[in-house]
Structure formats: structure tokens, C-alpha cells
Scaffold this active site. Sequence first.
Site, short mmCIF file in Angstrom:
data_model
loop_
_atom_site.label_atom_id
_atom_site.label_comp_id
_atom_site.label_asym_id
_atom_site.label_seq_id
_atom_site.Cartn_x
_atom_site.Cartn_y
_atom_site.Cartn_z
N LYS A 182 57.64 46.07 42.08
CA LYS A 182 56.78 46.16 40.89
C LYS A 182 55.32 45.94 41.29
CE LYS A 182 56.18 42.47 38.10
NZ LYS A 182 54.81 42.07 37.78
N ASN A 183 55.07 44.93 42.10
CA ASN A 183 53.68 44.55 42.39
C ASN A 183 53.02 45.41 43.45
OD1 ASN A 183 53.90 42.70 40.40
ND2 ASN A 183 54.08 40.91 41.74
N ARG B 83 60.42 43.36 32.17
CA ARG B 83 59.11 43.73 32.74
C ARG B 83 59.20 43.83 34.26
NH1 ARG B 83 53.98 40.51 30.91
NH2 ARG B 83 53.31 41.93 32.51
N ARG C 290 43.70 33.39 33.87
CA ARG C 290 43.61 34.49 34.85
C ARG C 290 42.14 34.86 35.04
NH1 ARG C 290 48.99 36.42 35.16
NH2 ARG C 290 48.43 37.37 37.12
N PRO C 291 41.39 34.07 35.83
CA PRO C 291 39.96 34.37 36.00
C PRO C 291 39.74 35.69 36.74
CG PRO C 291 40.67 32.66 37.52
CD PRO C 291 41.84 32.94 36.63
N ILE C 292 38.53 36.21 36.65
CA ILE C 292 38.22 37.48 37.33
C ILE C 292 36.97 37.37 38.20
CG2 ILE C 292 39.34 38.95 35.60
CD1 ILE C 292 36.50 39.44 34.43
N ASP C 293 36.54 36.13 38.48
CA ASP C 293 35.30 35.95 39.25
C ASP C 293 35.34 36.65 40.61
OD1 ASP C 293 37.27 33.78 39.54
OD2 ASP C 293 35.92 33.11 41.13
N LEU C 294 36.50 36.67 41.26
CA LEU C 294 36.58 37.30 42.60
C LEU C 294 36.54 38.83 42.48
CD1 LEU C 294 39.23 34.94 44.21
CD2 LEU C 294 36.73 34.89 44.49
N ARG D 7 48.57 41.85 32.39
CA ARG D 7 47.39 41.41 33.16
C ARG D 7 47.16 42.30 34.36
NH1 ARG D 7 46.38 38.80 28.86
NH2 ARG D 7 48.12 37.53 28.18
N ASP E 54 55.79 33.34 42.83
CA ASP E 54 56.71 34.13 42.00
C ASP E 54 58.17 33.76 42.23
OD1 ASP E 54 54.78 37.24 42.03
OD2 ASP E 54 54.53 35.34 40.99
N CYS F 216 47.53 33.69 30.26
CA CYS F 216 48.92 34.02 29.94
C CYS F 216 49.73 32.75 30.19
CB CYS F 216 49.40 35.19 30.78
SG CYS F 216 49.45 34.82 32.50
C1 EPZ Z 1 49.42 38.95 41.48
O1 EPZ Z 1 48.68 38.55 40.34
C2 EPZ Z 1 50.82 39.24 40.98
N1 EPZ Z 1 50.79 40.30 39.97
C3 EPZ Z 1 51.44 37.98 40.37
O2 EPZ Z 1 52.80 38.30 40.06
C4 EPZ Z 1 51.45 36.89 41.44
O3 EPZ Z 1 51.96 35.70 40.86
C5 EPZ Z 1 50.02 36.66 41.96
O4 EPZ Z 1 49.47 37.90 42.45
C6 EPZ Z 1 49.99 35.64 43.09
O5 EPZ Z 1 50.80 36.07 44.12
C7 EPZ Z 1 50.69 41.58 40.37
O6 EPZ Z 1 50.59 41.87 41.55
C8 EPZ Z 1 50.72 42.61 39.29
P1 EPZ Z 1 45.88 36.37 42.03
P2 EPZ Z 1 47.07 38.36 40.47
O7 EPZ Z 1 44.59 36.98 41.66
O8 EPZ Z 1 46.52 39.27 41.48
C9 EPZ Z 1 43.05 32.79 41.11
C10 EPZ Z 1 54.70 38.45 38.71
O9 EPZ Z 1 55.44 37.58 38.22
N2 EPZ Z 1 42.01 33.78 40.88
O10 EPZ Z 1 46.39 36.56 43.41
O11 EPZ Z 1 46.51 38.41 39.09
C11 EPZ Z 1 44.16 32.81 40.06
O12 EPZ Z 1 43.79 32.02 38.93
C12 EPZ Z 1 53.19 38.28 38.67
O13 EPZ Z 1 55.11 39.50 39.27
C13 EPZ Z 1 40.69 33.37 40.81
O14 EPZ Z 1 40.39 32.19 40.94
O15 EPZ Z 1 46.99 36.87 41.01
C14 EPZ Z 1 45.31 32.20 40.82
O16 EPZ Z 1 45.18 30.79 40.78
C15 EPZ Z 1 52.80 37.00 37.95
N3 EPZ Z 1 39.72 34.31 40.59
C16 EPZ Z 1 45.09 32.67 42.26
O17 EPZ Z 1 43.73 33.10 42.33
C17 EPZ Z 1 40.01 35.64 40.46
O18 EPZ Z 1 39.07 36.46 40.29
C18 EPZ Z 1 45.97 33.83 42.67
O19 EPZ Z 1 45.85 34.82 41.66
C19 EPZ Z 1 41.37 36.04 40.54
C20 EPZ Z 1 42.34 35.10 40.75
#
Ligand code: EPZ
Length: 419
Positions: free
Chosen positions: A22-23, A398, A120-124, A91, A306, A115
Site C-alpha cells: 500500500k505504502n 484501507r 501529522r505536521p508538514i514542516d519537512l 493523509r 506500523d 488523525c
Molecule cells: C508514512 O506516513 C506511512 N504512510 C505511515 O503508514 C507510516 O506510519 C509512516 O510513514 C512512518 O513510517 C504512507 O506511506 C502512506 P512520516 P508519513 O512523515 O510519511 C513527523 C499506515 O498505517 N513529521 O514518515 O505521513 C511525523 O509527525 C500509515 O500504513 C514531521 O515532524 O509519516 C512523525 O512523527 C500510518 N514533519 C514522523 O515524522 C513532517 O513534515 C514520521 O512521519 C512530516 C512528518
Amino acid sequence: MEKFVIEGGRPLKGEIKVSGSKNATLPILAATLLTDSVCEIRNVPKLRDTWTMCKLLRALGKTVDISGNQVTVSGSANTHVADYKLVSTMRGSFCVLGPLLAKLGKAKVSMPGGCVIGVRPIDLHLKGILALGAKANFEAGNVMATASRLRGAQMYLGGTFGSSVLATANVMMAASLADGQTIIESAACEPEIEELGNFLSDMGVKIEGQGTPRIVINGVKKLNGTSYKIGSDRIEAGTFLLMAVAAKGDIVVKDACYNHLLALIDKLHYVGVEVRKDGSDIRVRCKRTLRPANVVTHPHPGFPTDLQAQYMALMAITPGVSIITDRVFPDRFMHIAELNRMGAQIRRDIGSAIVEGVKHLYGAPVMASDLRASAALVIAGLVARGKTEIYRIYHLDRGYENLDQKLVQLGAKVSREKE
Ligand code: EPZ
């Protein structure tokens, strides 16, 4: 709405084949926005999230044909505005930001918000596209990004919680059509990022280092279409390993990549489980009482967040005490309350979950919340005494293709019924 009804206490035996990831599928579908040529994507899992992304691509103007596990995308995006109704339901669709910006010079995508697993921040994501020369502002809950021309740049994309999977994906896709070279330091190393990099390479992007913390991309003027087969879903495979262990079973998980699950397998060996690589399959057998083990989740190659909920379900019936900490999503503990309703003894303390293993769980009506918490409830239902009803299983649909049928194939007593 539908529910699962599970009669617990039956060991799992036999073999199941893992579906496509999926991912990996979601960012790769988003990457088709980078070209008007035909992209054929095979071994796509039949999941709600897959169809949501296909709907989003259609809303953006792409032609999307779905045939079984194959999705063929072609045509040009004719709007830069990603539909709020669709983005807010998933998301992961935020990863259309990078390709829309690169292809059309602008993108309007609703912010993912929070969620059940946490903020779910987007700063990065923003740091990455700004580094490439884009401008961004916020308007009514949307990110508005524009760029007359993206220019390659070197950037550090590590955040408070380590690397970000979809921020890395967004930057990789934006950099694919940027002028010059982009270097992403502290990139996410998840296998899904490696797959996205391979897909972009097949489309003609000069990219190396995908799957490592340092990705180098030399942008090109135009990308071509390609045909690509999605790899197997490591989280589904890991979920089945944990189900088999909890149910004291003996199963073969076919088409699973052992090397993508080393953190989990290392932990299973430690607690006393026999896990064996068998070509492209993984065999798991559990015949004896296990011992508990603590887990702290980390970005790949660490223990995956996950699989944290599913592992907690196993520790809930393992004699002794284990401490589970999620360093990726620190509040990802929605499953604790529902597991406790089934007789588990789990409490939160100093940001972790303290799990005291019990002899038995007891079937009960429980509520699915997020995708992986719902998988933890399935594991609990498989081992509990009596009947468990899991409501709102659209959460499960999902991310797990035909989960009930796969479990029945392994000897479980599971039925999908109207709520
Ligand atoms: C991906 O989400 C996966 N989703 C998630 O799987 C998975 O849990 C996550 O990566 C971590 O492995 C998909 O690939 C569709 P992140 P993503 O950005 O990319 C922080 C599932 O169950 N962060 O890697 O949204 C964030 O808060 C889903 O299949 C920032 O600080 O996750 C978290 O603490 C759930 N700033 C950490 O990074 C940002 O701009 C990792 O999040 C973005 C994220």
C-alpha cells in the site's frame, strides 16, 4: 457498515500470499502526475486507499483504468487543486503536492491535519519544496505552492522524529523535474522510498541512493511512462507473522521480503519464535511459551511503527512485562483501551505502554480506530476465548486486501457481516 466476527482459539496453519505494498503504491500513483505518458502499475493492492488515490488522480484530470491488480494512468492533469474531500480522507494523498508543483508549477493541497495516530505536521515537506525554490502559503486549510522553475538543491530533511517518508517522497518527485542536482540528506530509508526511486528511475530520472539516508537526483526536462510491478507489503507480511505467533501457528508467508522485516524478525527470535527465510517466503512456527521483550519504534531499518500495535497484542498474552515506546508517533496507542476491554493489562506511563501479559484474552465487541490498531484487535480476537466482534472494519479495508479470506485460508474462524 461491516464488522468482523471472530471465534478465537484456533491455531493458524498453511500459507498465504502477501499483496502489493500500500505504502509503495500511493506515492508511485502520485508520481504518474509527472508525465502525460502511459504508466502501467501492476500488483497494486485492492484497497480503499488505492481507490481513493485513483479517484484523486481522476479529479486532477488523469485517465485512470483499473483492471484487477493493475492500474494504468495516462493523460495530463488539468488542475492543480487536489480535492479536499478526498485528501481529508487519506493523509497519504498529501504526496501529490510535489508532483503537481513540478509538473504544473503550482499546487493547492489540503493540509493533512491530525488523525488517530497523532498530529501529522508538514514542516519537512515545506522545507523541501522551499529549498527547491518554490513559494508556499496557507489558505483556508490548504497549502498553496508555486514555482516558476524548480532548481536542484542540497537539503537536510531530518526532523524531530527523524526522517519523513512522504516528505522524502514529495521532494524526490519535485526534484525529478527541477533544473540541476538535488541531494536529500537524512532521507527516509523505507523500502517504499526505494520503490519510488526505482519507479522514477524507470521514468527516466537520474537518481541514486534511494533506500539510503542520502538520495541524489539529477532533474530532467521530461519523464516518460513505464510499466512497474509493486513489491510485496512488508507491513502486511509482518502482521501475518505476528498473527501466526500469537495463535501458536505454523504458517508460510509467500512473496514476503525477509530483509525488509529484520527488526521484527530479530525481536521474534529474541522472544523465542522460529522464523525462517525460505526463498521468497518466510516460515514462522511458534509452539512454546514466549518471553516478553521491550520495543522502541524508529524509522526504517528500526522496528516499524506500523507493526507496534500488532506487537502489543502479542505481548498482551506473553507472560511477563514488556515496555512499548513509539518514537515515530508517540501517541499511537488507541488500541490500548480496546485490548484492555478484552482482558489485557496495559497501561500508559512516561510516554510508553507497560504491558503485563495475561493468560487469556476474552472475546468482546470492540471498535476499530486506525488501520494498524484494527489489525491488533484482529490478533487479539484470534487468540481470545469466545467471540469477538470488530466494528468499523472499513479501517482494515484501507490497508489489508481480503484479510478475512486470507485468515479463513489459514484456518481461522472469521466472517464479515453487516453491523
Ligand atoms: C508514512 O506516513 C506511512 N504512510 C505511515 O503508514 C507510516 O506510519 C509512516 O510513514 C512512518 O513510517 C504512507 O506511506 C502512506 P512520516 P508519513 O512523515 O510519511 C513527523 C499506515 O498505517 N513529521 O514518515 O505521513 C511525523 O509527525 C500509515 O500504513 C514531521 O515532524 O509519516 C512523525 O512523527 C500510518 N514533519 C514522523 O515524522 C513532517 O513534515 C514520521 O512521519 C512530516 C512528518
